[in-house]
Motif scaffolding. Structure first.
Motif, PDB file in Angstrom:
ATOM      1  N   UNK A 138      -5.119  -2.731  -0.107  1.00  0.00           N
ATOM      2  CA  UNK A 138      -4.683  -1.707  -1.062  1.00  0.00           C
ATOM      3  C   UNK A 138      -4.265  -2.348  -2.373  1.00  0.00           C
ATOM      4  N   UNK A 139      -4.854  -3.504  -2.688  1.00  0.00           N
ATOM      5  CA  UNK A 139      -4.442  -4.251  -3.877  1.00  0.00           C
ATOM      6  C   UNK A 139      -5.043  -3.651  -5.140  1.00  0.00           C
ATOM      7  N   UNK A 184       1.160   4.275   1.831  1.00  0.00           N
ATOM      8  CA  UNK A 184       1.181   3.545   0.563  1.00  0.00           C
ATOM      9  C   UNK A 184       1.298   4.482  -0.619  1.00  0.00           C
ATOM     10  N   UNK A 185       2.020   4.043  -1.616  1.00  0.00           N
ATOM     11  CA  UNK A 185       2.142   4.826  -2.846  1.00  0.00           C
ATOM     12  C   UNK A 185       0.897   4.736  -3.716  1.00  0.00           C
ATOM     13  N   UNK A 186      -0.070   3.924  -3.278  1.00  0.00           N
ATOM     14  CA  UNK A 186      -1.255   3.714  -4.120  1.00  0.00           C
ATOM     15  C   UNK A 186      -2.233   4.874  -4.078  1.00  0.00           C
ATOM     16  N   UNK A 216       5.477   1.263  -3.341  1.00  0.00           N
ATOM     17  CA  UNK A 216       6.225   1.288  -2.092  1.00  0.00           C
ATOM     18  C   UNK A 216       5.267   1.358  -0.921  1.00  0.00           C
ATOM     19  N   UNK A 217       5.732   0.838   0.181  1.00  0.00           N
ATOM     20  CA  UNK A 217       4.943   0.837   1.408  1.00  0.00           C
ATOM     21  C   UNK A 217       5.902   1.131   2.549  1.00  0.00           C
ATOM     22  N   UNK A 218       5.516   2.063   3.393  1.00  0.00           N
ATOM     23  CA  UNK A 218       6.350   2.406   4.538  1.00  0.00           C
ATOM     24  C   UNK A 218       5.490   2.248   5.786  1.00  0.00           C
ATOM     25  N   UNK A 219       6.020   1.563   6.803  1.00  0.00           N
ATOM     26  CA  UNK A 219       5.153   1.185   7.916  1.00  0.00           C
ATOM     27  C   UNK A 219       5.836   1.339   9.266  1.00  0.00           C
ATOM     28  N   UNK A 267       4.887   7.502  -6.463  1.00  0.00           N
ATOM     29  CA  UNK A 267       5.220   6.622  -7.589  1.00  0.00           C
ATOM     30  C   UNK A 267       4.372   6.962  -8.807  1.00  0.00           C
ATOM     31  N   UNK A 268       4.775   7.968  -9.564  1.00  0.00           N
ATOM     32  CA  UNK A 268       4.021   8.290 -10.776  1.00  0.00           C
ATOM     33  C   UNK A 268       4.208   7.178 -11.814  1.00  0.00           C
ATOM     34  N   UNK A 269       3.329   7.130 -12.806  1.00  0.00           N
ATOM     35  CA  UNK A 269       3.479   6.074 -13.822  1.00  0.00           C
ATOM     36  C   UNK A 269       4.815   6.204 -14.558  1.00  0.00           C
TER      37      UNK A 269
END
Lengths: 1021, 500
Positions: free
Chosen positions: A629-630, A581-583, A554-557, B6-8
């Motif tokens: 963020x890939x 970013x959820x990353x 997910x991405x919130x901007x 977002x956990x796995x």
């Protein structure tokens, strides 16, 4: 009141339907009909305004006339006056960032299968190479050099507001290529194009945002550049129906010259003698043998491609529509490969009230890929080159033949492999957006938009049982993949625009955006079917295996932009975006991406009024920061993989964690100059940039003894932020157009791009190697280190061949092998003499060095369109200069170290006592260092390609209009007509291996791009 | 912000695992399987059998092991390095994570036992690494080096010290067991397994008293049984042949064995029979007969009729195996790699007759250490002065008797060496036995081992003799070239390891 009538035509005398004729100062207006006729009732002293998209608006006073025929002149700055930028549009003259627009002619008259192919060579600073000639395969698009060392350097595509990643490996989502890439060891290049669903004919415009001041509004996804694609919408009041079709023949361009049967037999005989093997009886007299099987002729064939598409467009005051449907069927030139696509599109816009505007752009498509394995040592192309010409393709009974050798070196019949192994990928995709725009006041607009991209991928791979000579496949195997991808994006945008005192123009945009991507899939396999006829899960005797995967990101901007321009002279633009970013782990989730740019229209200054030699002078520049963020989700934490063991379920550590993982960032400074000369007929754009990328997101595998390398049970290397890299470059675009009023017109566009890439910093003394599987072993092919460009070819330098004992005397020992006359483990006369780079008296792994550079000095494209009366001719050339290619195919074809393996005829000129001046080294056994990665395999990859020649003829409208046809054009086109190059392989356009930035320019049996002969027809009603 | 969390969704998060005893017990399962796959399936037999001269091949890639032509570029050898270090990496992850991560409800002894198992397995991997490559980097916590490519290698003596500490920990913390009739319960290593492995390590260090003492303790503990042995430590329900049947996995003779599964998924099962078996035996297209028992090995059997191990190890023409695929007669023309015989050991037949599996992935265990070898360790240590010679000879003759051979009253060290060769043939061990005799012996032995083929054009067949000279450099295998590039410190002198 008086009635005026007349005909509106263009400069060629063609009637123009749908031209808007307005009585100036009133709302009284009409449109021309199909034949360009109009009738309007106006005041006697009225002035008529004739306007038509793409033409210069013309005003004519009625002055008592009752018949006024008008010829409209095509606008020189035609459609590109308004340029689409992120979340808005801007007049080209006000633009202060770097944006390239692909000319519409390329879009309309030159059909291409895929949009990425269409962009090739047409925008400066944008380097596009096809990674494979396989239909439907992925291309690599590099905007201003290489910006990242992690997997994907592909730009972000925004298609009607919906972001679509150009990454065919899906690094940032499921981590799996859509295509089933388990075709064989080494996997090969199997990326399929993420853009294949889009029919290029539906495209209205392509704008490429190149510098950070332009892309910063896309924040975290803008680092590799952004390609904004807008599809067509209905324009004229009058409905238009178009039908376009073409039929094409694709033909392989060239073949390798490998040994024929008699040469091969000679080589086998001489090898057998050297190796002390029993001679093969059938080869006793090579001169009596025929040419044998020409495997290349067998796997390559002419292939047909056809396309049909129909579109309807039109509109009224309040509603416009564009509807289209297309069908494309493309066979591949390598046997067993192919691609087809069916797509439909509906673009609709409507004004519900004068305050509310709504619209939708929707497309649905189904593509089918028939995939074959290529760019791998056991790929179809490689097999055809190395396979023994003594083996037939078919047995007399029609079944596939194979070798009948009692030897471990057997090559599979590539025809059998291509035809019996089936690997199909069906992609169903529905994407588009729906929006509403509310006028909240005179200057304030609110837009809300919902976009989606929903995909369903069906992949089936079946390997039947087979038996080709001595090679048998005892078990059949089926692998089935079902995958769903759901992406949605919601945007809310407020735009304020106002002009104060006729001089101050202000636009302020504020926006919010949320997006989510979800994926889930199941892979199941079965095998040992009773027969090869009905391979269905559950019916085979093998243990059924399943593997499920799912996840989401997910991405919130939040973002904003202010544009201020003063008196059409000065423009300043500033933007900022915040992305969450959820990353990343808590604390690192948010990134902030600002930009600022400005332009100065020098030509609009009063002191320039008397200066006519150079027009439209604009100086502009900008600075911006963007991110990347890939990476996979949860790369910051450690996961456990579940495995089966004899002790029950087990758990393996999947990856190393890195809580500190943060955004990759890239800053770019851009300076540009636009000007025109010759009455604005020659337009030039020159831009220079300096792009600094740092904190790369990189999966750092420093050594195999930490991770376990490629072993099952290895722990995946952690994602880290490291390093810094600079791309500096210059982009030049020159465009020339003749005045459009004569019978003859010429439009020419030259693009030139140069970049210099330099790695400024990596972690400590870290060097990064680009590794790939070649001939069953993993080899480091490229090196990336500080002070050098990314991904340089790496290996040994060759000094020559040890030809005499004098050469050996005092020579450095090679790889610890004593100088001794033996077949194994020694160096002897006829072996390659490698250079002792570090001068320590021996040649070993320390003597590897940089042996080539895959980065071009410059790339260019040269597009020419000529029109003479009803004929149009287009010639497009593109090319690359100064880049090296690593020819891994040549390495295998000149190895001279294995029996039963075909080679280039030059291998027969091997060194022996009787042939001391040979061009090739001695015939050695498998482990010879002669085949070590060296500059023997580096070639100049420069090329100039006549990419496209099209000749079209449009029937005169008076001839066609009796049939109700507005426009009828027939054309013939040849793509990839000829390539000027010194490269000895199939095709110097190598691309980037599986879009891996570290493996640029490596030819490992790449599927060559065919020559395509096309005959087409455009009809418009 | 939940939207951005977002956990796995398709795997466990390490931070949330190890909450229950079941989870902790399962934590070590994977250490017995997948990371070992490439080593066992692709390399271990190339080193243990091809290089040692027990086997030969025509396949040019594998032949590089036969004729001492291995370089750092060799893809197969690289798999040994990667695979064994993958074992180390996974073991380290368990060793370093468990003590802190285990939930409060998990009893301490459960955690200690799991860590002990992991340290045992780490020691086993290092034991292979040091024997194959010599000085190597000792990695005790991979996280420390994840960003550090340049890591010095450590001297062999420190690697041995590290191994011994690991094994001692396992001796102290793993559960004590008695191997019974419930074979499944025998599967994981025990405190006694660690003692046995430690005895072997001491043997390599030529610390014969310690080797003898530990071997004696293992024997006296009664934990293990010789399958088919006739003495008090024998298990008459089995035999030497039965050791290698899938149904007898984890029999009481097994000290440490890899626990492959029957899913048929690549690397979850055992791929050895794919390479050893003749075509057609496995029911799949594998069965590549990639190695032939060398003429030298065939001649090393005292009596191929009397020695029961011959039939269990080597497929002779016409031999009949009633249990293999429900009855299998070896072809009269069997001729693996020109040797006129084939390999039987670890060839277990089709999935249908062996409880599952698929091509290159079968369920049968791979022995790393079994009680039969421990008895020979005991004997060797004793004959070298480590303990009671009489006890050692007793152990030695237990092996002889099970093999159906006559006892030797006063065996020499050379007899033990020969016995080990036959007892452990095709268990991928012989190379290390040759090399540890010292370079004088090893170079002479390896250079003169008959690695040729039979010429069947004459009757009886004559020998096309082939030997390859070995040099000092050949006694250790080279580091993978790519690793030297990544870590140039591998070319520098070893640096002493800093023990905690």
């Amino acid at each position: 009141q008086t009635q005026v009538k007349g005909v509106v035509t263009d400069e060629n005398g063609m009637a123009l339907p749908g031209v808007n004729i307005l009585e100036k100062g009133t709302s009284n207006g009409v449109y021309t009909d199909f034949d360009g006729n109009y009738v309007i009732t106006v005041k006697d002293n009225a002035t008529l305004v004739f306007s038509y998209l793409g033409f210069v608006t013309q005003e004519t006073a009625v002055s008592g006339r009752v018949s006024i025929n008008v010829t409209l002149v095509e606008s020189l700055e035609s459609l590109d006056e308004v340029v689409v930028i992120g979340y808005g549009s801007q007049l080209k003259e006000d633009l202060s960032g770097s944006v390239s627009t692909i000319d519409t002619e390329a879009l309309n008259n030159l059909p291409q299968v895929s949009v990425d192919q269409l962009m090739q060579g047409r925008a400066s600073g944008v380097s596009i190479t096809q990674n494979s000639g396989q239909p439907g395969s992925a291309v690599s698009v590099r905007i201003r050099g290489v910006n990242t060392i992690s997997g994907s350097a592909e730009p972000l595509y925004i298609i009607d507001g919906v972001p679509i990643s150009g990454d065919s490996n899906n690094i940032s989502t499921s981590g799996r290529s859509i295509a089933d890439n388990d075709l064989g060891q080494g996997d090969g290049a199997t990326g399929v194009s993420p853009l294949a669903a889009l029919n290029p004919s539906d495209i209205e415009s392509i704008n490429i945002l190149k510098d950070a001041s332009a892309t910063a509004i896309y924040g975290s996804r803008g680092a590799n550049g952004v390609v904004i694609i807008t599809t067509k919408s209905g324009k004229n009041k009058k409905g238009t129906l178009r039908y376009n079709t073409y039929l094409a023949i694709q033909r392989p361009t060239n073949f390798y010259e490998v040994m024929d049967l008699s040469q091969y037999a000679r080589l086998q005989n001489e090898m057998a003698e050297i190796y002390g093997l029993n001679p093969q009886i059938e080869f006793l007299n090579p001169s009596l043998l025929g040419p044998g099987t020409n495997w290349q002729q067998e796997i390559f064939d002419d292939a047909v491609m056809q396309s049909h598409e129909v579109s309807f467009s039109g509109g009224s005051e309040d509603v416009n529509y564009f509807l289209s449907a297309g069908y494309l069927d493309q066979d591949g030139t390598v046997i067993g490969s192919g691609f087809d696509r069916i797509n439909v599109r509906a673009n609709v816009g409507a004004n519900i009230t004068d305050k509310i505007k709504v619209g939708a752009n929707l497309t649905a498509s189904r593509t089918n890929d028939k995939l074959t394995l290529n760019n791998a040592t056991n790929g179809i192309i490689y097999l055809s080159l190395l396979n023994n010409p003594a083996t037939a393709v078919y047995n007399p009974d029609g079944s596939f033949a194979g070798p009948d050798l009692d030897d471990d070196f057997k090559f599979e019949n590539p025809i059998a492999r291509a035809l019996s192994l089936s690997n199909r990928l069906e992609r169903n995709r529905f994407f588009g957006n729906i929006f509403a725009e509310l006028k909240l006041g005179k200057n304030l607009t609110y837009r809300t938009e919902f976009g989606g991209d929903f995909g369903n991928n069906v992949s089936d791979r079946f390997q039947p049982t087979f038996s080709y000579g001595e090679i048998t496949g005892g078990e059949s195997a089926l692998s089935v993949r079902r995958e769903n991808n759901d992406f949605w994006i919601l945007k809310n945008i407020l735009t304020f625009q106002k002009k104060f005192n006729n001089k101050h123009d202000v636009t302020v945009m504020l926006g919010q955006e949320a997006q989510e991507s979800k994926w889930q899939g199941v892979i199941a396999s079965d095998g040992e079917f009773v027969s090869n006829d009905v391979p269905i899960l559950g019916t085979g005797n093998a243990i059924d295996n399943t593997d499920q995967y799912k996840g989401s990101t997910a991405l919130s901007s939040y973002f904003g932009r202010a544009i201020y321009s003063f008196d059409n002279k000065y423009n300043i633009t500033a933007s900022i975006r915040a992305d969450g970013s959820s990353k990343f782990a808590e604390g690192n989730k948010w990134g902030y991406f600002p930009s600022v740019s400005a332009s100065w229209r020098l030509s609009n200054e009063s002191f320039m009024d008397d200066f006519d030699a150079i027009q439209n002078i604009k100086i502009y520049g900008g600075y911006g920061e963007v991110g990347n963020q890939a990476i996979p989700n949860f790369a910051y934490g450690a996961r456990l993989n579940t495995v089966s063991t004899g002790l029950g379920t087990g758990f393996e550590f999947a990856n190393f964690a890195n809580e500190d993982l943060k955004w990759e960032s890239s800053t770019q400074t851009n300076l540009g100059l636009d000007f025109s000369v010759f009455d604005s007929r020659l337009n030039a754009t020159v831009e220079v940039y300096n792009k600094v990328s740092k904190d790369f997101l990189y999966q750092l595998a420093v050594t195999d003894f930490i991770t376990g390398g490629n072993s099952p049970g290895a722990i995946a290397a952690p994602w880290v932020n490291l390093g810094e890299m600079v791309n500096k470059g210059i982009d030049v675009t020159l465009n020339y157009k003749t005045k459009g009023s004569q019978d003859f017109s010429w439009n020419s566009s030259l693009t030139f791009s140069h970049y210099k890439n330099e790695v400024k910093e990596l972690l400590g003394d870290l060097t990064i190697f680009g590794e790939m599987t070649m001939n069953t072993s993993n080899q480091n092919v490229t090196i990336t280190q500080v002070g050098q460009p990314i991904g340089l070819f790496y290996g040994y330098k060759v000094e020559g061949i040890f030809r005499t004992l004098d050469d050996i005397n005092g020579a450095p020992v090679q790889f610890g092998r004593p100088f001794e006359d033996a077949l194994f483990s020694t160096t002897w006369l006829g072996d390659i003499k490698f250079k002792d780079i570090n001068g320590d008296g021996v040649v070993n792994t320390d003597d590897r060095t940089v042996i080539g550079n895959p980065h071009p000095d410059f790339t260019f494209g040269f597009q020419n369109s000529f029109n003479y009366k009803n004929f149009d001719l287009s010639i497009f050339m593109q090319g690359s200069y100064g880049n090296d290619v690593f020819n891994a195919v040549n390495r295998s074809l000149t190895a001279g170290n294995q029996t039963y393996t075909n080679q280039l005829p030059s291998v027969l000129d091997y060194w022996s006592v009787d042939n001391p001046n040979a061009s090739n080294p001695r015939l050695a056994r498998n482990d010879t260092p002669n085949i070590n990665i060296s500059d023997r395999y580096i070639e100049d990859g420069s090329y100039l390609r006549i990419q496209n020649v099209t000749l079209g003829y449009t029937l005169p409208s008076d001839a066609t209009s009796t049939f109700g046809i507005n426009r009828l054009r027939v054309y013939g086109m040849i793509q990839n007509l000829y390539t000027f190059t010194k490269y000895s392989g199939y095709d110097p356009e190598i691309g980037v291996y599986n879009q891996n930035a570290l493996l640029m320019g490596v030819d490992n049996g790449r599927y060559p791009t065919p020559r395509i002969f096309t005959l087409g027809l455009n009809v418009e009603f | 912000d939940d939207f951005l969390d977002r956990p796995p969704e398709d795997s466990y998060n390490v931070a949330e695992f190890y909450e229950t005893t079941e989870q902790v017990n399962a934590a070590t399962n994977a250490l017995y399987v997948r990371p070992w796959y490439n080593f066992v399936t692709n390399v271990s037999w190339c080193i243990g059998e091809l290089s040692s001269g027990n086997g030969r091949t025509w396949d040019p890639r594998n032949a590089d092991f036969v004729n001492f032509a291995i370089t750092g570029e060799h893809g197969t050898l690289t798999q040994a390095w990667e695979s064994l270090y993958a074992v180390v990496a996974q073991a380290n992850a368990v060793i370093n994570t468990l003590p802190d991560a285990a939930g409060p409800s998990v009893p301490q002894d459960v955690v200690d036992n799991a860590v002990g198992e992991a340290r045992f397995i780490r020691a086993s991997a290092y034991f292979y690494l040091v024997r194959i490559f010599g000085p190597i980097p000792i990695i005790a916590d991979n996280n420390e080096y994840v960003l550090e490519p340049v890591v010095p290698r450590n001297p062999e003596s420190d690697v041995y010290e590290f191994i011994k500490r690991d094994l001692q920990f396992a001796v102290d913390n793993c559960y004590e067991k008695i191997r019974g009739a419930n074979y499944d319960a025998n599967a994981k290593v025990s405190s006694g397994s660690a003692k046995a492995m430690l005895a072997k390590v001491y043997l390599y260090e030529q610390n014969y008293p310690m080797a003898y003492q530990l071997a004696s303790e293992v024997i006296n503990s009664g934990e293990f049984k010789l399958y088919g042995g006739d003495a008090e430590d024998g298990d008459p329900s089995g035999s030497y042949y039965d050791l290698f049947l899938t149904a007898n996995d984890n029999n009481p003779e097994s000290i440490f064995a890899l626990q492959w599964t029957n899913t048929g998924i690549y690397a979850e099962g055992n791929g050895v029979q794919s390479l050893f078996a003749p075509a057609g035996v496995t029911g799949f297209s594998d069965g590549w007969s990639a190695i032939g028992p060398s003429i030298d090995l065939q001649e090393a059997y005292e009596d191929t009729e009397q020695d029961l191990r011959y039939y269990a190890t080597i497929m002779a023409p016409g031999a009949f195996y009633p249990d293999l695929n429900g009855g299998y007669t070896v072809s009269e023309t069997i001729d693996h790699q020109g040797c006129n015989v084939g390999v039987k050991k670890y060839v277990i037949g089709s999935a249908a007759s062996n409880g599952g599996g698929a091509s290159q992935s079968y369920p049968n265990n791979t022995y790393v250490l079994r009680y039969g070898e421990l008895l020979l360790i005991h004997a060797e240590a004793a004959l070298n002065g480590g303990g009671s010679v009489a006890e050692g000879i007793n152990s030695f003759n237990k092996i002889r008797r099970r093999a159906g051979l006559d006892e030797i009253a006063n065996p020499t060290l050379e007899d033990v060496f020969k016995e080990r060769r036959i007892e452990l043939a095709f268990e991928m061990e012989f190379w290390y036995d040759v090399v540890r005799q010292g370079p004088d012996f090893a170079l002479n032995f390896l250079s003169n081992t008959e690695r040729g083929t039979f010429n069947d054009d004459t009757s009886p067949p004559t020998i096309n003799s082939e030997t390859f000279p070995a040099s000092m450099d050949d006694l250790l295998f080279p580091y993978p070239s790519n690793e030297i590039q990544n870590n140039p410190a591998l070319l520098e002198a070893p640096v002493p390891y800093e023990f905690e």
